[in-house]
Scaffold this motif. Sequence first.
Motif, PDB file in Angstrom:
ATOM      1  N   THR A  99     -56.486 -16.740  28.156  1.00 48.02           N
ATOM      2  CA  THR A  99     -55.830 -16.423  29.455  1.00 48.02           C
ATOM      3  C   THR A  99     -55.920 -17.349  30.420  1.00 48.02           C
ATOM      4  O   THR A  99     -55.363 -17.224  31.415  1.00 48.02           O
ATOM      5  N   GLY A 100     -56.686 -18.610  30.378  1.00 46.45           N
ATOM      6  CA  GLY A 100     -56.581 -19.635  31.316  1.00 46.45           C
ATOM      7  C   GLY A 100     -57.976 -19.650  32.103  1.00 46.45           C
ATOM      8  O   GLY A 100     -58.073 -20.103  33.147  1.00 46.45           O
ATOM      9  N   GLN A 142     -62.605 -28.956  21.064  1.00 46.38           N
ATOM     10  CA  GLN A 142     -61.221 -29.587  21.333  1.00 46.38           C
ATOM     11  C   GLN A 142     -60.117 -28.842  21.639  1.00 46.38           C
ATOM     12  O   GLN A 142     -59.180 -28.749  22.204  1.00 46.38           O
ATOM     13  N   VAL A 143     -60.053 -27.820  20.526  1.00 46.12           N
ATOM     14  CA  VAL A 143     -58.970 -26.825  20.594  1.00 46.12           C
ATOM     15  C   VAL A 143     -59.048 -26.116  21.786  1.00 46.12           C
ATOM     16  O   VAL A 143     -57.917 -25.687  22.151  1.00 46.12           O
ATOM     17  N   MET A 144     -60.228 -25.493  22.304  1.00 47.48           N
ATOM     18  CA  MET A 144     -60.284 -24.761  23.485  1.00 47.48           C
ATOM     19  C   MET A 144     -59.731 -25.760  24.785  1.00 47.48           C
ATOM     20  O   MET A 144     -58.984 -25.184  25.511  1.00 47.48           O
ATOM     21  N   ILE A 145     -60.235 -27.023  24.966  1.00 54.52           N
ATOM     22  CA  ILE A 145     -59.778 -27.767  25.846  1.00 54.52           C
ATOM     23  C   ILE A 145     -58.202 -27.952  25.716  1.00 54.52           C
ATOM     24  O   ILE A 145     -57.469 -27.840  26.776  1.00 54.52           O
ATOM     25  N   SER A 149     -56.035 -26.772  28.815  1.00 59.25           N
ATOM     26  CA  SER A 149     -55.167 -27.635  29.669  1.00 59.25           C
ATOM     27  C   SER A 149     -53.759 -27.323  29.621  1.00 59.25           C
ATOM     28  O   SER A 149     -52.773 -27.599  30.177  1.00 59.25           O
ATOM     29  N   ASP A 150     -53.378 -26.558  28.341  1.00 58.14           N
ATOM     30  CA  ASP A 150     -51.789 -25.943  28.248  1.00 58.14           C
ATOM     31  C   ASP A 150     -51.697 -25.082  29.294  1.00 58.14           C
ATOM     32  O   ASP A 150     -50.541 -24.380  29.476  1.00 58.14           O
ATOM     33  N   GLY A 151     -52.667 -24.387  29.901  1.00 61.88           N
ATOM     34  CA  GLY A 151     -52.509 -23.053  30.771  1.00 61.88           C
ATOM     35  C   GLY A 151     -52.772 -21.753  29.891  1.00 61.88           C
ATOM     36  O   GLY A 151     -52.136 -20.860  30.317  1.00 61.88           O
ATOM     37  N   GLY A 152     -53.508 -21.923  29.017  1.00 58.33           N
ATOM     38  CA  GLY A 152     -53.588 -20.667  28.096  1.00 58.33           C
ATOM     39  C   GLY A 152     -52.787 -20.597  26.786  1.00 58.33           C
ATOM     40  O   GLY A 152     -51.819 -21.444  26.532  1.00 58.33           O
ATOM     41  N   LEU A 153     -53.225 -19.745  25.808  1.00 57.79           N
ATOM     42  CA  LEU A 153     -52.491 -19.610  24.694  1.00 57.79           C
ATOM     43  C   LEU A 153     -50.942 -19.191  24.710  1.00 57.79           C
ATOM     44  O   LEU A 153     -50.173 -19.539  23.803  1.00 57.79           O
ATOM     45  N   ILE A 154     -50.712 -18.589  25.591  1.00 54.84           N
ATOM     46  CA  ILE A 154     -49.245 -18.115  25.717  1.00 54.84           C
ATOM     47  C   ILE A 154     -48.308 -19.046  26.308  1.00 54.84           C
ATOM     48  O   ILE A 154     -47.289 -19.473  25.478  1.00 54.84           O
ATOM     49  N   LYS A 155     -48.591 -20.062  27.104  1.00 55.68           N
ATOM     50  CA  LYS A 155     -48.028 -21.285  27.487  1.00 55.68           C
ATOM     51  C   LYS A 155     -47.940 -22.359  26.359  1.00 55.68           C
ATOM     52  O   LYS A 155     -46.982 -22.927  26.159  1.00 55.68           O
TER      53      LYS A 155
ATOM     54  N   GLY B 135     -62.956  -8.994  15.485  1.00 58.95           N
ATOM     55  CA  GLY B 135     -62.320  -8.706  16.708  1.00 58.95           C
ATOM     56  C   GLY B 135     -61.615  -9.848  17.478  1.00 58.95           C
ATOM     57  O   GLY B 135     -62.308 -10.782  17.558  1.00 58.95           O
ATOM     58  N   VAL B 136     -60.482  -9.583  18.087  1.00 58.03           N
ATOM     59  CA  VAL B 136     -59.750 -10.658  19.058  1.00 58.03           C
ATOM     60  C   VAL B 136     -59.156  -9.742  20.149  1.00 58.03           C
ATOM     61  O   VAL B 136     -58.986  -8.601  20.108  1.00 58.03           O
ATOM     62  N   GLY B 137     -58.658 -10.525  21.211  1.00 56.49           N
ATOM     63  CA  GLY B 137     -58.082 -10.229  22.306  1.00 56.49           C
ATOM     64  C   GLY B 137     -56.394  -9.960  22.039  1.00 56.49           C
ATOM     65  O   GLY B 137     -56.116 -10.195  21.053  1.00 56.49           O
ATOM     66  N   SER B 138     -55.963  -9.446  23.170  1.00 57.51           N
ATOM     67  CA  SER B 138     -54.315  -9.218  23.039  1.00 57.51           C
ATOM     68  C   SER B 138     -53.661 -10.587  22.604  1.00 57.51           C
ATOM     69  O   SER B 138     -52.556 -10.359  21.942  1.00 57.51           O
ATOM     70  N   THR B 139     -54.080 -11.794  23.374  1.00 59.70           N
ATOM     71  CA  THR B 139     -53.319 -12.881  23.172  1.00 59.70           C
ATOM     72  C   THR B 139     -53.244 -13.423  21.755  1.00 59.70           C
ATOM     73  O   THR B 139     -52.365 -13.880  21.140  1.00 59.70           O
TER      74      THR B 139
END
Lengths: 166, 418
Positions: A99-100, A142-145, A149-155, B135-139
Amino acid sequence: MLLNGKAFKFGNDINTDYIISGKYKFKTLDMKELARHVMEDLDPQFFQKISEGDMIVAGSNFGCGSSREQAPLAIIYAGIGCVLASSFARIFYRNAINTGLPVIECDTSKIDEGDLLQVNLEKGIVLNRSKNLEIPITPLPQVMIKILSDGGLIKHFQKYGDFNFD
Amino acid sequence: MGKTIAEKIFSQHSGEDARAGDLVIAHLDFIMGQDGTAPLAINSFHEMRGEKVFDPSKVAFVIDHSAPSPNEGVSSLHKLMREFTSKQGILLYDIGHGVCHQLMLEQGHVVPGDLVIGADSHTCTYGALNAFSTGVGSTDLAAGIISGKLWFKVPETIKFLCEGILPPGVFSKDLILYLIGDIGADGATYLAAEYCGETISALDVEERFTIANMAIEMGAKAGLMEFDEKVKKWVAGRSKKPPRPVFADPDAKYLEIRKYDLSHLEPQIACPHTVDNVSPVGQVEGLPVQQAFIGTCTNGRINDLRIAARILTGKKVSPGVRLIVAPSSRQVFLDAMNEGIIQVLVEAGAAIVTPGCGPCVGTHNGVPSDGEVVLSTANRNFKGRMGNSRASIYLASPATVAASAVTGRVTDPRPFFL
């Protein structure tokens, strides 16, 4: 990325029910409304006390409990700039990155309530300006960075339509 | 070097030689969301420009956390789920079907060797079937139903070698509470837990679910168990999917192996307000109880209700105690009716509520009052968990809860099993 804010200190095992109680989170997707109740069971005045960019500072196992993504979202919508803890529960940690919300794993024992902090994510250092102390940060995978840096998984998905870590 | 169960399942699902610490993108066998997490995932799905679920036969949503809806806000979220599942052609278990994890297991959505995610922290329950579920979250859920994949950090594994047969009146709930009390609420954070040994082998599959269910309460990413004849039989009666059992190699590398002798274990109780605040029931014996709750994904199955009925047959719930019972699914409810268990519980004074999560998560169906003591078979006793931060929640086995409902005070159930 430099983050500046005042520390609000909490203890160990701050669970997702404390961050946002189940009695609110099942009711609505309005995150601004949920944000008003953030940390309410631990400090009913918390939302009134904080200013934009302030930081939650906690001990071990921050975010343990449920998988509710409303927990990091309520923190973000309350205006908190980042969360620092000596360790995080796994699902919360993932949800925060997705979620950023910057989550910083470091030794928080040298931070007190009200201390002024500056977080430097690139250098991996927290500067406690009130105590003139530098505290190193455990580096993020790295994956999390990439996702942060993309602004979260949605972006990230908006950009690539799939996972893309190449 | 050999591999753990976790390393093998991630290798098979990512097509890579996955070792602890590696980051992999893995294919998912099944994905589950419930009404506390799916609505947010539906929003994320649209924001991510998702159009179609990757494979409608591998996704199910469940309305269980607030079922039936207690207010109009929840009703609109339920409606969102009904519309989305209908449009996407995915399975929806609507109100009354039961708790998501019970449905995933009894409806045969999970078999040994599977990799499963669920937007609910107790998704780790299916580890008892030799599957990796977390378990994971909604995204993450939204990314999963769009792509059929998710990224994972392959966890290191901590093994709990459990020896000894549990004494009469002592159950798998007591065992897992004891382990959590021993290792702490963050003792297995980021790790896969493997529970094995004579104690686990001797338990029925449904009793094992209680242990895997609470792996998250020690911080674990998954609570894995070995494949055996009991698992094979349990799954064969429920799923058409072929099982793909996974065995740890003899030279697999474990972060730690912890050994326990459980042959003299006493009934355990988790005291407010953390699950690792565990002591033998004897230390809290006599504490007056105002509400007793039997149900949840931890302990709402037919064997749990049988134990409660055994204690409550011909007895009455103590005046001053409210006993609430939520069968964990419609099937469990029906089985309990057929066996006469519901008759016993209702005659004893229990209030039976709709199969679902309600009281455990504080949405409805049994919110305690200020200063009250609740004794529950659930998996969490956090302050405010049941909807009131001024109540105190204690966790124990169905036997301890039923025995305490009869006496009105926290009671060691072992005399009922002599």
